[in-house]
Design a protein around this motif. Structure first.
Motif, PDB file in Angstrom:
ATOM      1  N   THR A 255     -13.692   2.148 -31.180  1.00 37.83           N
ATOM      2  CA  THR A 255     -12.520   2.907 -31.564  1.00 37.83           C
ATOM      3  C   THR A 255     -12.773   4.547 -31.288  1.00 37.83           C
ATOM      4  O   THR A 255     -12.210   5.271 -30.911  1.00 37.83           O
ATOM      5  N   GLU A 256     -13.975   4.717 -31.926  1.00 39.60           N
ATOM      6  CA  GLU A 256     -14.532   6.097 -32.063  1.00 39.60           C
ATOM      7  C   GLU A 256     -15.155   6.678 -30.877  1.00 39.60           C
ATOM      8  O   GLU A 256     -14.909   7.663 -30.538  1.00 39.60           O
ATOM      9  N   LYS A 402     -16.136  -1.234 -25.120  1.00 39.93           N
ATOM     10  CA  LYS A 402     -17.030  -0.034 -25.184  1.00 39.93           C
ATOM     11  C   LYS A 402     -17.555   0.003 -23.995  1.00 39.93           C
ATOM     12  O   LYS A 402     -18.294  -1.344 -23.496  1.00 39.93           O
ATOM     13  N   SER A 434     -14.226  15.383 -23.937  1.00 37.19           N
ATOM     14  CA  SER A 434     -13.160  14.361 -24.564  1.00 37.19           C
ATOM     15  C   SER A 434     -13.692  13.837 -25.699  1.00 37.19           C
ATOM     16  O   SER A 434     -14.776  13.761 -26.023  1.00 37.19           O
ATOM     17  N   LYS A 435     -12.688  13.936 -26.790  1.00 32.03           N
ATOM     18  CA  LYS A 435     -12.961  13.341 -28.119  1.00 32.03           C
ATOM     19  C   LYS A 435     -13.609  11.560 -27.947  1.00 32.03           C
ATOM     20  O   LYS A 435     -14.120  11.307 -28.915  1.00 32.03           O
ATOM     21  N   LEU A 436     -13.057  10.888 -26.881  1.00 33.10           N
ATOM     22  CA  LEU A 436     -13.458   9.484 -26.808  1.00 33.10           C
ATOM     23  C   LEU A 436     -14.636   9.286 -26.098  1.00 33.10           C
ATOM     24  O   LEU A 436     -14.871   8.167 -25.681  1.00 33.10           O
ATOM     25  N   CYS A 437     -15.290  10.450 -25.429  1.00 30.63           N
ATOM     26  CA  CYS A 437     -16.639  10.111 -24.524  1.00 30.63           C
ATOM     27  C   CYS A 437     -17.699  11.094 -25.313  1.00 30.63           C
ATOM     28  O   CYS A 437     -17.571  11.976 -25.686  1.00 30.63           O
TER      29      CYS A 437
END
Length: 460
Positions: A255-256, A402, A434-437
């Motif tokens: 998720t993070e 993931k 990116s906050k997800l990468c």
């Protein structure tokens, strides 16, 4: 006005290259269409790109005569199919039936008409032959990222006053404002305000004591503490700063941190660490975070079929996964093995992971169209993937999955890729910030193989 003559390999790599030349002419020799036709039936990336180019050209048929030129953008760009210049004189010893030489003949014919002609090709040899004919030639650079030394590494060395580092060390809840950090400017040999990207890892050094340091991560607002640097997933522990950063982003939840990109030379434990933490998350955590570990490599079938080896897909892919088995064997306490019985037990344990489908190995080409839920997905050797392939797999995950992209940009086996145009570095640059990468590039001095491997990585 410039006349860009496109080689077939440019379109097979990037179908939208037709629209990348703004107000200039884009010339397709008829032999390029014939070469595209040869690949359109392939169920590969190359075949898909060939069909995409054909659809684009077909959509332009209604806008005018392709032999005279049709508009392709709002800037005045024109696409033209070139069938002339058959009598343009070429070196007699060159094979006139060869497609590459026909493309060069078109370039030479256009240039003799006093047009500003530029050949665009990903084929180095064709560009060299173009210079023999005094034709300007260049690589297709539209999808290229900066050089290796300028590419985003996911890490940086920054400087702060000692009292700021002391405050940071007092408590894990303490943060550092990015305005308190400075970076070294090699041009002026002075410190300047640091420019940071979201999720960038930092080695913070004191401005008055080089040995006074701290490790942190910029979360987009502040520099925060690392959470997992003291963990030992599956019995392993980081041996250097690069591995500390790598462990941090791999240990985060899907998720993070649903996407992790790891670059670096051989021997820096990229695959080893990804497997170890994947096994930890799948087998040691309760409840298990991931249902399966899926491993793919783009060079299994990158631009062609798996091949005519007998057996199932798994059996065909197996020879390309020997490096994975080597890493798994090392994880199964092989360093403490002394007897042949212990050796056999370790080998049986590795085989059990595959037999029970805890670890699955598949061809990258077969991931298109899938939606993967709760997978730990390792994409190894991604420096041999195209940007289109990288985009295809990054868009595959469902909830709880993931994705880890791994590779060494300096080890390219694909004939039309280099350290600036492969899928690994393309994804790295496009996903920067990116906050997800999360990204990390391991360095040569962080090689953890034998001393010979470490030195060879630098010298050879």
């Amino acid at each position: 006005m410039k006349y860009y003559v496109l080689d077939t390999n440019v379109l097979l790599h990037s179908p939208n290259a037709l629209f990348a030349f703004d107000e200039h002419f884009v010339i397709l020799p008829e032999v390029v269409l014939e070469e595209l036709d040869r690949f359109k039936s392939e169920s590969t990336d190359r075949g898909a790109n060939s069909r995409q180019v054909s659809r684009i050209i077909d959509s332009l048929l209604g806008t005018g005569n392709l032999l005279e030129g049709v508009p392709i953008n709002d800037y005045g760009g024109v696409l033209k199919i070139e069938t002339n210049h058959l009598n343009t004189r070429m070196p007699e010893h060159w094979d006139h039936a060869k497609a590459d030489n026909r493309i060069l003949q078109v370039c030479k014919g256009l240039s003799e008409s006093e047009l500003n002609v530029i050949l665009v090709s990903r084929d180095t040899n064709l560009r060299v032959k173009a210079t023999i004919l005094n034709i300007q030639a260049e690589d297709f650079r539209n999808d290229k990222v900066p050089t290796v030394d300028e590419q985003y590494s996911g890490r940086a060395i920054v400087y702060a006053p000692s009292h700021t580092i002391d405050y940071f060390h007092l408590d894990v809840s303490h943060c550092i404002s990015p305005s308190s950090l400075y970076s070294f400017d090699p041009c002026t040999s002075a410190l300047r305000p640091a420019e940071l990207s979201t999720n960038q890892f930092l080695l913070i050094r004191s401005t008055d004591n080089d040995k006074h340091t701290a490790l942190g991560r910029f979360d987009g607002r502040n520099i925060v503490h690392l959470r997992y640097h003291k963990h030992s997933p599956f019995g392993i522990a980081p041996r250097n700063i690069g591995q500390i950063f790598m462990q941090e982003c791999l240990m985060m939840s899907a998720t993070e941190a649903p996407l992790v990109i790891i670059k670096g030379p051989a021997g820096t434990a990229k695959t080893f660490y990804s497997l170890a933490i994947g096994l930890h998350k799948s087998m040691e955590c309760r409840p298990s975070d991931y249902h399966h570990i899926l491993i793919c490599r783009p060079n299994v079938p990158m631009d062609e079929d798996i091949g005519f080896l007998p057996g199932s897909e798994v059996e065909k892919v197996s020879p390309f996964m020997r490096g994975i088995r080597d890493n798994l064997f090392t994880l199964m306490n092989s360093n403490t093995i002394e007897s042949s019985k212990e050796l056999a037990q370790a080998e049986d344990t590795v085989q059990m992971l595959f037999d029970k489908r805890i670890i699955q190995t598949e061809a990258l080409a077969f991931q298109r169209g899938r939606s993967l839920q709760n997978y730990w997905m390792i994409l190894d050797e991604m420096q041999n993937s195209t940007p289109r392939q990288a985009k295809g797999v990054i868009t595959r995950p469902g909830l709880g999955t993931k994705i880890i992209l791994i590779g060494d940009p300096a080890q390219i086996d694909h004939p039309y890729l280099d350290s600036r145009s492969n899928g690994l570095v393309y994804a790295s640059e496009k996903m920067r910030g990116s906050k997800l990468c999360f990204q990390i590039t391991l360095q040569h001095d962080e090689c953890e193989r034998s001393p010979l491997a470490a030195e060879a990585a630098v010298r050879l």
